[in-house]
Scaffold this active site. Structure first.
Site, PDB file in Angstrom:
ATOM      1  CG  ASP A  78      -1.877  -1.182   1.201  1.00 30.50           C
ATOM      2  OD1 ASP A  78      -2.240  -1.642   0.103  1.00 30.50           O
ATOM      3  OD2 ASP A  78      -2.235  -1.659   2.298  1.00 30.50           O
ATOM      4  CE  LYS A  81       2.300  -2.442  -4.434  1.00 31.89           C
ATOM      5  NZ  LYS A  81       2.046  -2.049  -3.048  1.00 31.89           N
ATOM      6  CD  GLN A 115       0.596  -8.917  -2.672  1.00 34.36           C
ATOM      7  OE1 GLN A 115       1.219  -9.528  -3.509  1.00 34.36           O
ATOM      8  NE2 GLN A 115      -0.654  -8.571  -2.859  1.00 34.36           N
ATOM      9  N   GLY A 171      -4.600  -4.200  -3.826  1.00 33.09           N
ATOM     10  CA  GLY A 171      -5.570  -3.157  -4.146  1.00 33.09           C
ATOM     11  C   GLY A 171      -4.772  -1.923  -4.505  1.00 33.09           C
ATOM     12  CG  HIS A 172      -2.020  -1.966  -7.036  1.00 37.16           C
ATOM     13  ND1 HIS A 172      -1.139  -2.536  -7.913  1.00 37.16           N
ATOM     14  CD2 HIS A 172      -1.757  -2.538  -5.833  1.00 37.16           C
ATOM     15  CE1 HIS A 172      -0.383  -3.420  -7.270  1.00 37.16           C
ATOM     16  NE2 HIS A 172      -0.750  -3.440  -6.006  1.00 37.16           N
TER      17      HIS A 172
HETATM   18  P1  GDP Z   1      -0.759   0.404  -3.519  1.00 40.85           P
HETATM   19  O1  GDP Z   1      -1.370  -0.880  -3.089  1.00 40.85           O
HETATM   20  O2  GDP Z   1       0.714   0.443  -3.287  1.00 40.85           O
HETATM   21  O3  GDP Z   1      -1.090   0.782  -4.940  1.00 40.85           O
HETATM   22  O4  GDP Z   1      -1.385   1.542  -2.577  1.00 40.85           O
HETATM   23  P2  GDP Z   1      -2.937   1.693  -2.182  1.00 40.85           P
HETATM   24  O5  GDP Z   1      -3.682   2.177  -3.346  1.00 40.85           O
HETATM   25  O6  GDP Z   1      -3.430   0.459  -1.511  1.00 40.85           O
HETATM   26  O7  GDP Z   1      -2.827   2.781  -1.039  1.00 40.85           O
HETATM   27  C1  GDP Z   1      -2.284   4.042  -1.284  1.00 40.85           C
HETATM   28  C2  GDP Z   1      -3.350   5.113  -0.955  1.00 40.85           C
HETATM   29  O8  GDP Z   1      -2.736   6.375  -0.879  1.00 40.85           O
HETATM   30  C3  GDP Z   1      -4.424   5.252  -2.022  1.00 40.85           C
HETATM   31  O9  GDP Z   1      -5.612   5.660  -1.408  1.00 40.85           O
HETATM   32  C4  GDP Z   1      -3.867   6.347  -2.929  1.00 40.85           C
HETATM   33  O10 GDP Z   1      -4.903   7.050  -3.626  1.00 40.85           O
HETATM   34  C5  GDP Z   1      -3.220   7.245  -1.924  1.00 40.85           C
HETATM   35  N1  GDP Z   1      -2.007   7.975  -2.353  1.00 40.85           N
HETATM   36  C6  GDP Z   1      -1.037   7.592  -3.202  1.00 40.85           C
HETATM   37  N2  GDP Z   1      -0.020   8.489  -3.227  1.00 40.85           N
HETATM   38  C7  GDP Z   1      -0.376   9.462  -2.366  1.00 40.85           C
HETATM   39  C8  GDP Z   1       0.272  10.665  -1.920  1.00 40.85           C
HETATM   40  O11 GDP Z   1       1.382  11.014  -2.317  1.00 40.85           O
HETATM   41  N3  GDP Z   1      -0.400  11.409  -0.992  1.00 40.85           N
HETATM   42  C9  GDP Z   1      -1.612  11.059  -0.520  1.00 40.85           C
HETATM   43  N4  GDP Z   1      -2.192  11.855   0.370  1.00 40.85           N
HETATM   44  N5  GDP Z   1      -2.254   9.935  -0.913  1.00 40.85           N
HETATM   45  C10 GDP Z   1      -1.627   9.145  -1.814  1.00 40.85           C
HETATM   46  P1  IMO Z   2      -0.952  -4.133  -2.262  1.00 38.02           P
HETATM   47  O1  IMO Z   2      -0.526  -4.700  -3.600  1.00 38.02           O
HETATM   48  C1  IMO Z   2      -0.922  -4.555   2.062  1.00 38.02           C
HETATM   49  C2  IMO Z   2      -1.043  -8.644   3.647  1.00 38.02           C
HETATM   50  C3  IMO Z   2      -2.296  -9.056   4.396  1.00 38.02           C
HETATM   51  C4  IMO Z   2      -1.702 -10.006   5.414  1.00 38.02           C
HETATM   52  C5  IMO Z   2      -0.594 -10.702   4.603  1.00 38.02           C
HETATM   53  C6  IMO Z   2      -1.007 -12.054   4.047  1.00 38.02           C
HETATM   54  O2  IMO Z   2      -2.241  -3.411  -2.299  1.00 38.02           O
HETATM   55  O3  IMO Z   2       0.165  -3.370  -1.640  1.00 38.02           O
HETATM   56  P2  IMO Z   2      -2.572 -12.692   1.971  1.00 38.02           P
HETATM   57  O4  IMO Z   2      -4.012 -12.410   1.712  1.00 38.02           O
HETATM   58  O5  IMO Z   2      -1.635 -12.175   0.949  1.00 38.02           O
HETATM   59  O6  IMO Z   2      -2.324 -14.157   2.279  1.00 38.02           O
HETATM   60  O7  IMO Z   2      -2.250 -11.924   3.366  1.00 38.02           O
HETATM   61  O8  IMO Z   2      -0.289  -9.832   3.539  1.00 38.02           O
HETATM   62  N1  IMO Z   2      -1.271  -8.119   2.289  1.00 38.02           N
HETATM   63  C7  IMO Z   2      -1.186  -6.820   1.955  1.00 38.02           C
HETATM   64  N2  IMO Z   2      -0.972  -5.733   2.723  1.00 38.02           N
HETATM   65  N3  IMO Z   2      -1.057  -4.434   0.735  1.00 38.02           N
HETATM   66  C8  IMO Z   2      -1.249  -5.517  -0.060  1.00 38.02           C
HETATM   67  O9  IMO Z   2      -1.242  -5.449  -1.399  1.00 38.02           O
HETATM   68  C9  IMO Z   2      -1.358  -6.775   0.555  1.00 38.02           C
HETATM   69  N4  IMO Z   2      -1.578  -8.034   0.106  1.00 38.02           N
HETATM   70  C10 IMO Z   2      -1.511  -8.835   1.165  1.00 38.02           C
HETATM   71  O10 IMO Z   2      -2.922  -7.969   4.991  1.00 38.02           O
HETATM   72  O11 IMO Z   2      -1.070  -9.296   6.441  1.00 38.02           O
HETATM   73 MG    MG Z   3      -2.898  -1.547  -1.824  1.00 35.25          MG
END
Ligand code: GDP
Ligand code: IMO
Ligand code: MG
Length: 429
Positions: A13, A16, A223, A40-41
């Site tokens: 998270d 990416k 991840q 979840g991107h």
């Molecule tokens: P990912 O799994 O690495 O793609 O990240 P996620 O989407 O799960 O979580 C990142 C969250 O931060 C999302 O809600 C993005 O919209 C938000 N986000 C990404 N970059 C920034 C940033 O530079 N600042 C802020 N405030 N939010 C960001």
């Molecule tokens: P993105 O791509 C954050 C975590 C779960 C749990 C562990 C194992 O959005 O960054 P799993 O379901 O993979 O067997 O769970 O990994 N986890 C993540 N945490 N971002 C993710 O993906 C994750 N995918 C799995 O919360 O701790």
């Molecule tokens: Mg994510």
């Protein structure tokens, strides 16, 4: 030669999706190479706000071919839903391909993921319950069913029959729950197969062609490094490798084709699920970060644990991935902070550790040693030039660069595509 791998440097998270949605403007191809719909991107761009679980974050550009690589585990129902959502937003799905070698998440995988978690009780890992552990276990124990099998109903039926016989024994005899129906799964998955057939193909040769032509190819990780089954906080990890090294295997190209490796890091750190997290803030500062950045899981909605930047973990991550660049996100979240801490070492049993322990039970007992920097207390979200960032923010970036021994080439100051301070052009050779 222009293959760039982009992976999470922390516990996932990191942003990416945001970084890839920005960088893909210059790319011809984006390939997801690991994980499944546990990812979840989030992408926020002129088309709207999207949470992508399987489809690469480059899908919003008409010139980008998107590939779900062999290293991904595919839940067809989630994928079809995602395709439908994107179609409703007028995205052209003829640019999407799914590797015939990718493994399928079957109903028994998600069911067993939940049952295994409940069986672990207090020791639960906090998985996303998307069937990830069970599907990758089946892959290596040679019991898996692959996307390509959906194209041959007789082969699919015979593989499903033998897998389900075994899984139903586990369901009924170990977990004492009712068995799953062969006919029901067969019918449902045949229907998925018919809908997915136009997307399925051998994809490594498609990627190879783009690489040979010298086109810019991005490999999208899922991840984060600290969730890697080998190098992460075992057993609190995921079940496929999120590292740069896995990019080559999960896409099907040689490692020598990769010329840049970008680690995405938040300006702080978050974790969702169980496991050690030395810099976790269980106080009002952690709460402040969570609310300001809306740190709730994109896949499960769970509140994310928040903490100060952990440079011990960060250095380790940089080392095992061999990052050429770092993309730092969420700098804006610190805009109001009077001071900011960075963890530069751990204390364990009155000893100072400056390396990341391989044993989670040791990491659990590590106390962070902090260095304090003053904040900048000014808005950064509208800034696009590095020189225009407040001195405190530049200072913070410089300190992280030095602690991680890697240049920070990209700074994100908001969720939207354009909210980027590009320090150096990371895609130029
Ligand atoms: P990912 O799994 O690495 O793609 O990240 P996620 O989407 O799960 O979580 C990142 C969250 O931060 C999302 O809600 C993005 O919209 C938000 N986000 C990404 N970059 C920034 C940033 O530079 N600042 C802020 N405030 N939010 C960001
Ligand atoms: P993105 O791509 C954050 C975590 C779960 C749990 C562990 C194992 O959005 O960054 P799993 O379901 O993979 O067997 O769970 O990994 N986890 C993540 N945490 N971002 C993710 O993906 C994750 N995918 C799995 O919360 O701790
Ligand atoms: Mg994510």
């Amino acid at each position: 030669m222009a293959v760039t791998v982009i992976v999470g440097g922390q516990w996932g998270d990191e942003g990416k999706g945001k970084v890839i949605d920005f960088l893909a403007e210059k790319a011809k191809m984006v390939v997801r190479f690991s994980g499944g719909d546990n990812a979840g991107h989030t992408v926020v761009n002129p088309h709207g706000k999207f949470r992508l679980h399987l489809i690469p974050s480059g899908i919003f550009y008409p010139q980008v071919t998107c590939i779900i690589g062999n290293g991904v585990a595919v839940n067809p129902s989630v994928l079809l839903e995602e395709i439908e959502t994107l179609r409703r937003h007028h995205m052209d799905m003829s640019r999407l391909f799914i590797s015939d070698r990718a493994h399928l998440i079957m109903p028994y995988h998600t069911l067993l993921d939940g049952l295994e978690e409940e069986r672990r009780s207090k020791g639960a890992l906090g998985t996303t319950r998307r069937g990830i552990g069970p599907v990758f276990a089946d892959k290596v124990s040679r019991l898996g069913i692959r996307v390509g099998d959906l194209l041959h109903k007789d082969i699919f039926l015979s593989r499903l029959k033998s897998a389900l016989e075994f899984k139903n024994d586990i369901l009924t005899k170990v977990y004492q729950v009712p068995p799953l129906s062969l006919e029901e799964i067969y019918e449902r998955y045949c229907h998925y197969g018919e809908q997915l057939a136009p997307f399925i193909r051998e994809t490594s040769s498609v990627i190879h062609q783009a690489v040979t032509k010298g086109e810019l190819v991005l490999l999208e990780g899922a991840q984060g490094t600290l969730l890697d089954p080998d190098f992460g906080t075992y057993p609190y990890v995921t079940s496929s490798s999120p590292l740069v090294g896995a990019g080559s295997v999960g896409a099907g190209i040689g490692p020598r084709e990769i010329n840049r490796a970008v680690g995405v890091f938040k300006a702080y750190i978050t974790r969702v699920g169980g496991g050690p997290m030395p810099t976790e803030l269980k106080d009002e500062i952690g709460e402040l970060i969570r609310e300001k950045a809306h740190e709730y899981g994109a896949t499960t909605g769970r509140p994310r644990r928040c903490g100060w930047f952990d440079a011990v973990a960060g250095r380790f991550s940089s080392q095992i991935n061999g990052f050429s660049d770092i993309a730092l996100t969420h700098l804006d979240i610190y805009d109001d902070f009077p001071s900011i801490k960075i963890c530069t070492a751990y204390k364990f049993n009155n000893r100072v550790l400056d390396s990341f322990p391989s044993d989670s039970s040791i990491l659990e007992k590590c106390q962070p040693v902090y260095e304090q920097l003053s904040g900048w207390q000014g808005p950064t979200s509208e800034i696009r030039d590095f020189e225009k960032l407040p001195a405190g923010a530049r200072n913070y970036i410089a300190r992280l660069e030095s602690l991680l021994s890697c240049p920070i080439s990209f700074v994100s100051v908001g969720a939207k595509r354009e909210q980027v301070v590009e320090v150096k052009l990371i895609l130029s050779n």
